[in-house]
Design a protein around this motif. Structure first.
Motif, mmCIF file in Angstrom:
data_model
loop_
_atom_site.group_PDB
_atom_site.id
_atom_site.type_symbol
_atom_site.label_atom_id
_atom_site.label_comp_id
_atom_site.label_asym_id
_atom_site.label_seq_id
_atom_site.Cartn_x
_atom_site.Cartn_y
_atom_site.Cartn_z
ATOM 1 N N TYR A 112 -5.038 12.273 -1.963
ATOM 2 C CA TYR A 112 -4.068 11.276 -2.428
ATOM 3 C C TYR A 112 -3.277 11.908 -3.573
ATOM 4 C CZ TYR A 112 -2.135 6.932 -4.307
ATOM 5 O OH TYR A 112 -1.281 5.952 -4.757
ATOM 6 N N VAL A 113 -1.976 12.073 -3.331
ATOM 7 C CA VAL A 113 -1.101 12.763 -4.284
ATOM 8 C C VAL A 113 -0.024 11.775 -4.731
ATOM 9 C CG1 VAL A 113 0.494 14.726 -4.534
ATOM 10 C CG2 VAL A 113 -1.466 14.907 -2.987
ATOM 11 N N ASP A 114 0.246 11.700 -6.022
ATOM 12 C CA ASP A 114 1.289 10.768 -6.479
ATOM 13 C C ASP A 114 1.866 11.219 -7.823
ATOM 14 O OD1 ASP A 114 2.976 8.684 -6.988
ATOM 15 O OD2 ASP A 114 1.411 7.188 -7.305
ATOM 16 N N PRO A 115 2.972 11.989 -7.776
ATOM 17 C CA PRO A 115 3.544 12.529 -9.020
ATOM 18 C C PRO A 115 3.899 11.452 -10.041
ATOM 19 C CG PRO A 115 4.566 13.571 -7.116
ATOM 20 C CD PRO A 115 3.676 12.480 -6.587
ATOM 21 N N ARG A 116 4.461 10.334 -9.585
ATOM 22 C CA ARG A 116 4.940 9.346 -10.567
ATOM 23 C C ARG A 116 3.898 8.294 -10.921
ATOM 24 N NH1 ARG A 116 10.927 7.642 -9.037
ATOM 25 N NH2 ARG A 116 10.759 6.692 -11.100
ATOM 26 N N ARG A 117 2.793 8.290 -10.217
ATOM 27 C CA ARG A 117 1.653 7.408 -10.506
ATOM 28 C C ARG A 117 1.997 5.923 -10.539
ATOM 29 N NH1 ARG A 117 0.238 11.200 -14.714
ATOM 30 N NH2 ARG A 117 0.407 9.530 -16.250
ATOM 31 N N PHE A 118 2.882 5.502 -9.627
ATOM 32 C CA PHE A 118 3.106 4.068 -9.449
ATOM 33 C C PHE A 118 2.239 3.529 -8.315
ATOM 34 C CE2 PHE A 118 7.092 4.884 -11.759
ATOM 35 C CZ PHE A 118 7.082 3.807 -12.617
ATOM 36 N N GLY A 119 1.466 4.393 -7.699
ATOM 37 C CA GLY A 119 0.629 3.985 -6.585
ATOM 38 C C GLY A 119 -0.578 3.178 -7.049
ATOM 39 N N LEU A 120 -1.313 2.687 -6.066
ATOM 40 C CA LEU A 120 -2.501 1.882 -6.359
ATOM 41 C C LEU A 120 -3.615 2.275 -5.397
ATOM 42 C CD1 LEU A 120 -0.868 -1.666 -6.360
ATOM 43 C CD2 LEU A 120 -1.908 -0.598 -8.369
ATOM 44 N N ILE A 121 -4.835 2.300 -5.906
ATOM 45 C CA ILE A 121 -5.999 2.391 -5.021
ATOM 46 C C ILE A 121 -6.945 1.283 -5.460
ATOM 47 C CG2 ILE A 121 -7.923 3.808 -4.209
ATOM 48 C CD1 ILE A 121 -6.280 6.294 -4.754
ATOM 49 N N ASN A 122 -7.436 0.530 -4.502
ATOM 50 C CA ASN A 122 -8.288 -0.596 -4.843
ATOM 51 C C ASN A 122 -9.263 -0.820 -3.689
ATOM 52 O OD1 ASN A 122 -9.149 -3.237 -6.005
ATOM 53 N ND2 ASN A 122 -7.324 -2.905 -7.285
ATOM 54 N N ALA A 123 -10.083 -1.823 -3.809
ATOM 55 C CA ALA A 123 -11.055 -2.139 -2.754
ATOM 56 C C ALA A 123 -11.391 -3.607 -2.842
ATOM 57 C CB ALA A 123 -12.321 -1.303 -2.945
ATOM 58 N N CYS A 124 -11.760 -4.187 -1.707
ATOM 59 C CA CYS A 124 -12.222 -5.588 -1.743
ATOM 60 C C CYS A 124 -13.145 -5.834 -0.557
ATOM 61 C CB CYS A 124 -11.040 -6.555 -1.727
ATOM 62 S SG CYS A 124 -10.152 -6.644 -0.172
ATOM 63 N N THR A 125 -13.887 -6.933 -0.645
ATOM 64 C CA THR A 125 -14.770 -7.305 0.465
ATOM 65 C C THR A 125 -13.936 -8.020 1.540
ATOM 66 O OG1 THR A 125 -15.220 -9.456 -0.496
ATOM 67 C CG2 THR A 125 -16.693 -7.653 -1.150
ATOM 68 N N HIS A 126 -14.554 -8.243 2.684
ATOM 69 C CA HIS A 126 -13.865 -8.986 3.753
ATOM 70 C C HIS A 126 -13.477 -10.386 3.284
ATOM 71 C CE1 HIS A 126 -14.472 -5.894 6.689
ATOM 72 N NE2 HIS A 126 -15.742 -5.804 6.357
ATOM 73 N N GLN A 127 -14.378 -11.016 2.526
ATOM 74 C CA GLN A 127 -14.112 -12.380 2.054
ATOM 75 C C GLN A 127 -12.934 -12.409 1.084
ATOM 76 O OE1 GLN A 127 -16.971 -10.870 2.216
ATOM 77 N NE2 GLN A 127 -18.566 -12.180 3.066
ATOM 78 N N GLU A 128 -12.830 -11.350 0.288
ATOM 79 C CA GLU A 128 -11.780 -11.344 -0.748
ATOM 80 C C GLU A 128 -10.387 -11.070 -0.186
ATOM 81 O OE1 GLU A 128 -14.470 -9.695 -4.522
ATOM 82 O OE2 GLU A 128 -13.538 -8.286 -3.141
ATOM 83 N N LEU A 129 -10.314 -10.399 0.968
ATOM 84 C CA LEU A 129 -9.007 -9.926 1.452
ATOM 85 C C LEU A 129 -7.934 -11.014 1.582
ATOM 86 C CD1 LEU A 129 -7.540 -7.259 2.418
ATOM 87 C CD2 LEU A 129 -8.016 -8.069 4.729
ATOM 88 N N PRO A 130 -8.220 -12.156 2.247
ATOM 89 C CA PRO A 130 -7.127 -13.125 2.467
ATOM 90 C C PRO A 130 -6.498 -13.634 1.173
ATOM 91 C CG PRO A 130 -9.061 -13.689 3.776
ATOM 92 C CD PRO A 130 -9.480 -12.598 2.847
ATOM 93 N N ASN A 131 -7.299 -13.760 0.125
ATOM 94 C CA ASN A 131 -6.759 -14.291 -1.136
ATOM 95 C C ASN A 131 -6.598 -13.222 -2.208
ATOM 96 O OD1 ASN A 131 -6.486 -17.026 -0.356
ATOM 97 N ND2 ASN A 131 -8.722 -17.157 -0.377
ATOM 98 N N HIS A 132 -6.625 -11.958 -1.785
ATOM 99 C CA HIS A 132 -6.482 -10.877 -2.757
ATOM 100 C C HIS A 132 -5.109 -10.966 -3.419
ATOM 101 C CE1 HIS A 132 -6.211 -6.844 -4.432
ATOM 102 N NE2 HIS A 132 -7.523 -6.762 -4.297
ATOM 103 N N ARG A 133 -5.043 -10.673 -4.722
ATOM 104 C CA ARG A 133 -3.769 -10.823 -5.457
ATOM 105 C C ARG A 133 -2.658 -9.958 -4.882
ATOM 106 N NH1 ARG A 133 -3.699 -6.477 -9.561
ATOM 107 N NH2 ARG A 133 -5.676 -5.393 -9.316
ATOM 108 N N PHE A 134 -2.993 -8.836 -4.226
ATOM 109 C CA PHE A 134 -1.935 -8.007 -3.636
ATOM 110 C C PHE A 134 -1.271 -8.685 -2.431
ATOM 111 C CE2 PHE A 134 -4.110 -3.680 -4.805
ATOM 112 C CZ PHE A 134 -3.852 -3.915 -6.147
ATOM 113 N N PHE A 135 -2.028 -9.538 -1.747
ATOM 114 C CA PHE A 135 -1.571 -10.011 -0.438
ATOM 115 C C PHE A 135 -1.250 -11.501 -0.371
ATOM 116 C CE2 PHE A 135 -4.725 -6.564 0.136
ATOM 117 C CZ PHE A 135 -3.819 -5.575 0.481
ATOM 118 N N VAL A 136 -1.815 -12.263 -1.315
ATOM 119 C CA VAL A 136 -1.773 -13.721 -1.155
ATOM 120 C C VAL A 136 -0.347 -14.278 -1.178
ATOM 121 C CG1 VAL A 136 -2.163 -14.289 -3.605
ATOM 122 C CG2 VAL A 136 -2.980 -15.844 -1.826
#
Ligand SMILES: [Zn+2]
Length: 278
Positions: A112-136
């Motif tokens: 994973y390469v990102d010169p400007r570092r505006f990227g994101l890496i995160n993780a969540c459980t199956h239960q969390e996905l539908p209401n995750h702040r990135f997606f909701v």
């Protein structure tokens, strides 16, 4: 900037490399990108678990295991490249994941390469996905929405905001980045400044066809915003779709020969034919 088609192409390419395999080790050369990487939960979800699916939601690539999802966003300049070497091959390599194939004992490393570092890496459980702040708060996927024209028509009633900003609002619909908004409005013959609420159902149906075909062409071509983008196998391989208005200020419209004009809308470069788009 990687847009929906680039992330779609990347997800498909990484699927070929990693699906059905597992990540046995993650090396963090840096633990903060746009925000801190939750290293422990990422490892809990990904390490030594079979990768069941690699998919995309908006501009996030999602890696599914039995325990949950790894979430990867490329920000402004990120990429994931595949090497047969764990050592960083490029500056700004922040995370390296070792992918093992139990069947062949073959090993590859995703960088994973990102010169400007505006990227994101995160993780969540199956239960969390539908209401995750990135997606909701995200609107629907344009390519997976059957009656996109009707949906956009309903959403736009009483809206005085211009159609270009309306399309680029990810709460309304995801993945219509600046290039795709410009091009789709040209194909639909709509001026980007038109109030979204004044556009008819018929016009929205045409616009939706234009959005879908522009995105599909770009996915087919391998994505269009390319400056920092390479195939995960390391070969530069992304091609521009032929752009009708984007970046063509002063050139002649291919339909009517009127010079293409450029204006700013919400500080984004906006190109249109003043004759064909009204
Ligand atoms: Zn024209």
């Amino acid at each position: 900037m990687p847009e929906l088609p680039e992330v779609e192409c990347l997800s498909r390419a990484i699927s070929k490399v990693a699906l059905g395999k597992s990540i046995s080790e993650i090396t963090f050369h840096r633990t903060t990108l746009r925000e801190p990487i939750p290293t422990k939960s990422l490892e809990d979800i990904l390490i030594n678990e079979t990768i069941e699916q690699i998919t995309r939601r908006s501009k996030y690539m999602l890696v599914k295991t039995k325990k949950g999802w790894g979430i990867f966003h490329l920000g402004m300049s990120g990429n994931i490249l595949c090497y047969d070497d764990p050592q960083p091959q490029l500056p700004h390599t922040h995370v390296v994941m070792r992918v093992n194939d139990p069947a062949s004992s073959c090993t590859t490393w995703l960088h994973y390469v990102d010169p400007r570092r505006f990227g994101l890496i995160n993780a969540c459980t199956h239960q969390e996905l539908p209401n995750h702040r990135f997606f909701v708060h995200l609107g629907p996927e344009p390519l997976e929405t059957r009656n996109l024209g009707g949906y956009l028509f309903d959403k736009s009633r009483q809206k005085s905001t211009n159609i270009k900003s309306f399309l680029m609002n990810s709460k309304i619909v995801v993945g219509v980045g600046n290039i795709y908004a410009n091009e789709s409005l040209y194909y639909a013959g709509l001026n980007p400044m038109t109030a979204a609420g004044s556009i008819s159902l018929e016009q929205f149906r045409n616009l939706s066809k234009a959005i879908k075909s522009t995105l599909r062409k770009a996915i087919k071509a391998g994505g269009t915003s390319f400056r920092d983008f390479k195939n995960p196998d390391g070969n530069p391989g992304y091609f521009r779709i032929s752009l009708q208005v984007y970046g063509r200020k002063g050139e002649n419209c291919s339909k009517c020969s009127t010079p293409i004009e450029e204006i700013k809308i919400s500080n984004r470069a906006t190109y249109f034919c003043p004759n064909c788009q009204f």
